[in-house]
Design a protein around this motif. Sequence first.
Motif: not given
Length: 437
Positions: A128, A167, A171
């Motif tokens: 992340e 993801e 994101v």
Amino acid sequence: MELRKEDQYAVREESLQQPPFPPLTRNISTIDSTILSPGAVKINFQGAFIVDDEELPATSEDGPQHDSKDIRLPNHKAVVSHVALDASSSPYTIGGSLAKLVYFSRERDSDGLGGRLNFLKFEVDRIERCFEFVQELKTKQQTLNGSEPGELCVMATGGGAYKYYDEMKRVLGVEVLREDEMECLIMGLDFFITEIPNEVFTYSETDPMRFAKARADIYPYLLVNIGSGVSMIKVSGPRQYERIGGTSLGGGTLWGLLSLLTGARNFDEMLGMAERGDNSTVDMLVGDIYGTDYGKIGLKSSTIASSFGKVFKMTRQAESVAEDSGGLSTGNGEQKGTLEPGFKPEDISRSILYAVSNNIGQIAYLQSEKHQLEHIYFGGSFIRGHRQTMNTLSYAIKFWSQGAKRAYFLRHEGYLGSVGAFLKRQPRNWGRRNSFE
């Protein structure tokens, strides 16, 4: 890939004769020009060189890690469209623990001319943080260049291109293109061989970094890609390759055994322990058998005759001493004395490193002979600028070929896949030597 400070030696004089440029501060608040408009672009690599006159930025514990020098592109002026991410979780990386990011940035105060390729790595366990970094680049450049949301394109390769695909799209809110991992590896290596001066080098203890000239006539060659396991790939031309062999004894073997036998917590710590070790306390050498060299068949007294060959003998001696002194375990479970012969973790580390590296080097040589391949390039996440590793691989190739062949290494060897993915966005025949289809 960069040699660590303790391993860096004087580089050949001609490699230092590069034009001076002002240093670039590379943190998120001061990155002025990473361009984010989608579409293919022909990058101008004329005059490209590795930036050796700047210190690598400091690394934070959970942020990006700068372990490879930037590549300066002094003559490029077109808009660059994308970033590339290699988030591998495959046998080509050790543990699949790192995500490698490549992106283009403008030079500050350059008036539109000149830029550089930047190389960063992130822990996959904190993927992340990588996405946050790309998001901040995207936001920064939308402000500077008036680009619209979604214009950034991410070229992704490795197992993480599939594992984190949803993801990334969620994101970042951008287009994500997934590219074949092996093809990206080959394309990245082709690029470094043909386009970047002072990238490819040979290694020896007497001449630690002798650069090979960038050249166009590179085919065929052998790529030995060392990650958790080892793949050996014959490359016959642009996008023409086949896996011709390999071995399961690779970086994962080293990491696994040292995890069991030493207190090392990560791969770099294991390499550091090997650096300080003395394998002669663990390995049986030719000198231990003959008392000297065995010159008739070309073996020095320091040549390893048997990896871990002294362990059994020393362990038995420790057992005998314990038995004679009554130090063995009794029938009721009481322990008296010890059987520990006293092997140091550093010595064990060096012994296993030599065993794995020697095995890879010999198999690589045999494959090169079988397929008549003169040039042997070593890549992957196993080497990491570690001089014992490079010296062992180089010695193995030189020994078995009787000096006819050499092992070649790359300063950016850990970024072959991400650079290959970055190049996938290019038009055909874009390289100045037309090194790609």
